[in-house]
Design an enzyme around this catalytic site. Sequence first.
Site, PDB file in Angstrom:
ATOM      1  N   ALA A  63       0.860  -1.183   0.000  1.00 50.50           N
ATOM      2  CA  ALA A  63       0.000   0.000   0.000  1.00 50.50           C
ATOM      3  C   ALA A  63       0.898   1.234   0.000  1.00 50.50           C
ATOM      4  O   ALA A  63       2.013   1.201   0.531  1.00 50.50           O
ATOM      5  CB  ALA A  63      -0.882  -0.013   1.239  1.00 50.50           C
ATOM      6  N   GLY A 108       0.615  -4.951   1.164  1.00 48.34           N
ATOM      7  CA  GLY A 108      -0.579  -5.073   0.324  1.00 48.34           C
ATOM      8  C   GLY A 108      -0.307  -5.785  -0.986  1.00 48.34           C
ATOM      9  O   GLY A 108      -1.214  -6.401  -1.557  1.00 48.34           O
ATOM     10  N   GLU A 111      -0.547  -9.311  -0.198  1.00 47.59           N
ATOM     11  CA  GLU A 111      -1.958  -9.615   0.090  1.00 47.59           C
ATOM     12  C   GLU A 111      -2.790  -9.721  -1.190  1.00 47.59           C
ATOM     13  O   GLU A 111      -3.693 -10.557  -1.279  1.00 47.59           O
ATOM     14  CB  GLU A 111      -2.517  -8.547   1.036  1.00 47.59           C
ATOM     15  CG  GLU A 111      -1.888  -8.676   2.426  1.00 47.59           C
ATOM     16  CD  GLU A 111      -2.178  -7.495   3.335  1.00 47.59           C
ATOM     17  OE1 GLU A 111      -1.774  -6.365   2.990  1.00 47.59           O
ATOM     18  OE2 GLU A 111      -2.794  -7.695   4.392  1.00 47.59           O
ATOM     19  N   GLU A 131       4.700  -4.934   7.466  1.00 47.31           N
ATOM     20  CA  GLU A 131       3.979  -3.811   8.092  1.00 47.31           C
ATOM     21  C   GLU A 131       4.471  -3.493   9.494  1.00 47.31           C
ATOM     22  O   GLU A 131       4.518  -2.323   9.876  1.00 47.31           O
ATOM     23  CB  GLU A 131       2.473  -4.104   8.114  1.00 47.31           C
ATOM     24  CG  GLU A 131       1.792  -4.010   6.753  1.00 47.31           C
ATOM     25  CD  GLU A 131       1.797  -5.322   5.975  1.00 47.31           C
ATOM     26  OE1 GLU A 131       2.552  -6.262   6.347  1.00 47.31           O
ATOM     27  OE2 GLU A 131       1.032  -5.418   5.014  1.00 47.31           O
TER      28      GLU A 131
HETATM   29  N1  CAA Z   1       4.699   3.217  -0.687  1.00 50.80           N
HETATM   30  C1  CAA Z   1       5.167   4.365  -1.223  1.00 50.80           C
HETATM   31  N2  CAA Z   1       6.362   4.457  -1.837  1.00 50.80           N
HETATM   32  C2  CAA Z   1       7.121   3.349  -1.889  1.00 50.80           C
HETATM   33  C3  CAA Z   1       6.711   2.137  -1.335  1.00 50.80           C
HETATM   34  C4  CAA Z   1       5.426   2.092  -0.713  1.00 50.80           C
HETATM   35  N3  CAA Z   1       4.922   0.951  -0.199  1.00 50.80           N
HETATM   36  N4  CAA Z   1       7.678   1.220  -1.538  1.00 50.80           N
HETATM   37  C5  CAA Z   1       8.662   1.848  -2.184  1.00 50.80           C
HETATM   38  N5  CAA Z   1       8.331   3.126  -2.404  1.00 50.80           N
HETATM   39  C6  CAA Z   1       9.138   4.152  -3.095  1.00 50.80           C
HETATM   40  C7  CAA Z   1      10.279   4.642  -2.200  1.00 50.80           C
HETATM   41  O1  CAA Z   1       9.830   5.662  -1.321  1.00 50.80           O
HETATM   42  C8  CAA Z   1      11.258   5.127  -3.248  1.00 50.80           C
HETATM   43  O2  CAA Z   1      10.853   6.420  -3.658  1.00 50.80           O
HETATM   44  P1  CAA Z   1      11.978   7.570  -3.925  1.00 50.80           P
HETATM   45  O3  CAA Z   1      12.772   7.041  -5.084  1.00 50.80           O
HETATM   46  O4  CAA Z   1      11.146   8.768  -4.237  1.00 50.80           O
HETATM   47  O5  CAA Z   1      12.796   7.670  -2.657  1.00 50.80           O
HETATM   48  C9  CAA Z   1      11.031   4.189  -4.426  1.00 50.80           C
HETATM   49  O6  CAA Z   1       9.778   3.570  -4.214  1.00 50.80           O
HETATM   50  C10 CAA Z   1      12.083   3.092  -4.494  1.00 50.80           C
HETATM   51  O7  CAA Z   1      12.138   2.451  -3.215  1.00 50.80           O
HETATM   52  P2  CAA Z   1      13.507   2.306  -2.387  1.00 50.80           P
HETATM   53  O8  CAA Z   1      14.418   3.447  -2.642  1.00 50.80           O
HETATM   54  O9  CAA Z   1      13.118   2.042  -0.962  1.00 50.80           O
HETATM   55  O10 CAA Z   1      14.094   0.995  -3.094  1.00 50.80           O
HETATM   56  P3  CAA Z   1      15.041  -0.108  -2.442  1.00 50.80           P
HETATM   57  O11 CAA Z   1      15.489  -0.976  -3.556  1.00 50.80           O
HETATM   58  O12 CAA Z   1      16.071   0.511  -1.559  1.00 50.80           O
HETATM   59  O13 CAA Z   1      14.049  -0.969  -1.467  1.00 50.80           O
HETATM   60  C11 CAA Z   1      11.994  -2.084  -0.921  1.00 50.80           C
HETATM   61  C12 CAA Z   1      12.989  -1.676  -2.035  1.00 50.80           C
HETATM   62  C13 CAA Z   1      12.667  -3.098   0.019  1.00 50.80           C
HETATM   63  C14 CAA Z   1      10.791  -2.713  -1.578  1.00 50.80           C
HETATM   64  C15 CAA Z   1      11.599  -0.822  -0.126  1.00 50.80           C
HETATM   65  O14 CAA Z   1      11.142   0.165  -1.048  1.00 50.80           O
HETATM   66  C16 CAA Z   1      10.510  -1.033   0.873  1.00 50.80           C
HETATM   67  O15 CAA Z   1      10.761  -1.572   1.950  1.00 50.80           O
HETATM   68  N6  CAA Z   1       9.281  -0.570   0.548  1.00 50.80           N
HETATM   69  C17 CAA Z   1       8.176  -0.554   1.481  1.00 50.80           C
HETATM   70  C18 CAA Z   1       7.630  -1.948   1.656  1.00 50.80           C
HETATM   71  C19 CAA Z   1       6.527  -1.916   2.685  1.00 50.80           C
HETATM   72  O16 CAA Z   1       6.730  -1.600   3.855  1.00 50.80           O
HETATM   73  N7  CAA Z   1       5.318  -2.290   2.248  1.00 50.80           N
HETATM   74  C20 CAA Z   1       4.177  -2.345   3.102  1.00 50.80           C
HETATM   75  C21 CAA Z   1       3.407  -1.060   3.025  1.00 50.80           C
HETATM   76  S1  CAA Z   1       2.134  -0.987   4.235  1.00 50.80           S
HETATM   77  C22 CAA Z   1       0.901  -1.972   3.640  1.00 50.80           C
HETATM   78  O17 CAA Z   1       0.981  -2.519   2.551  1.00 50.80           O
HETATM   79  C23 CAA Z   1      -0.267  -2.095   4.560  1.00 50.80           C
HETATM   80  C24 CAA Z   1      -1.271  -3.082   4.138  1.00 50.80           C
HETATM   81  O18 CAA Z   1      -1.312  -4.190   4.573  1.00 50.80           O
HETATM   82  C25 CAA Z   1      -2.302  -2.680   3.262  1.00 50.80           C
END
Ligand code: CAA
Length: 261
Positions: A63, A108, A111, A131
């Site tokens: 998400a 998400g 999911e 999360e």
């Molecule tokens: N939401 C918004 N932006 C996101 C994102 C997310 N879930 N995941 C990645 N991005 C964005 C980053 O902010 C980044 O943007 P910028 O270039 O503007 O800084 C871009 O995508 C690239 O990401 P990274 O620089 O972090 O890339 P990386 O290769 O270093 O890491 C990753 C990759 C491990 C996937 C890392 O991006 C990450 O951990 N992402 C978040 C994953 C996460 O926590 N997902 C769960 C979200 S909460 C949820 O989903 C709740 C639910 O149950 C509904």
Amino acid sequence: MPVQQEVRDAVAVLTLSRPKALNAMSVEMLNDLDTALREADRDPNVGAIVLTGDGEKAFCAGADIGHMLEATAQEARTFAELGHAVADLIEGLDTPVVAAVNGFALGGGCELALACDVRVASDNARFGQPEVSIGVLPGWGGTQRLARATSIGFAKEMILTGRAVKADEALSFGLVTHVYPQDELLDRAVELAASIARGPAWAVGAAKHLCNLALGGDSTVPFEREKDTFALAFTTADQREGMSAFFEKRAPEFKRGGDAS
Ligand code: CAA
């Protein structure tokens, strides 16, 4: 368009496309995916759907954290309801849906893949429910569907630690049924979906709905609890800290021994 569509061999290929954010799901994407799924399900030339992500790095990184960073509990619940509705739609369509997981499937994203009928993955795929790492918990069905797809112990390990698992580990726990080299994934997923699409649509759809009953239990109550609890997380300081830390690219500092904002 955040969700691209094409039809190949009676298979609708729906591609989540927001590559700059690793295909993280915004409200617009969820609405677009909802529309694309319904259109594909209605299309008499389509017998199966493949859901995949744009690029070679991510299926969907979850998400949209930016949307949630400053959300109130009520706004978080509305977002959880929308994600749940799309996951329920995938699970409830007559048309079978194959997830072609081409990279990160986190939060998400995992999911949505879990709501699909079959999951296949590229060898660089990573599955996770991270999360808790950002101060919240799965909110689009993961607390129930991950255990159903694998085992309660494996699901708890993934959800409580937030650890992402590689494709081979996902395969060994039944989270996916096949792992392919990245450059073969989409063709193989379309082949699998096309073999489903060639079958008798009514019987295939009826079998899908019956298979959904195989593990028993009505998910309505736990899903409502999940939406409520996900919303409650947005009353904690740990949620703000976890999500701020993500954007500030630093480790979060969670409170020991409980939380109240
Ligand atoms: N939401 C918004 N932006 C996101 C994102 C997310 N879930 N995941 C990645 N991005 C964005 C980053 O902010 C980044 O943007 P910028 O270039 O503007 O800084 C871009 O995508 C690239 O990401 P990274 O620089 O972090 O890339 P990386 O290769 O270093 O890491 C990753 C990759 C491990 C996937 C890392 O991006 C990450 O951990 N992402 C978040 C994953 C996460 O926590 N997902 C769960 C979200 S909460 C949820 O989903 C709740 C639910 O149950 C509904």
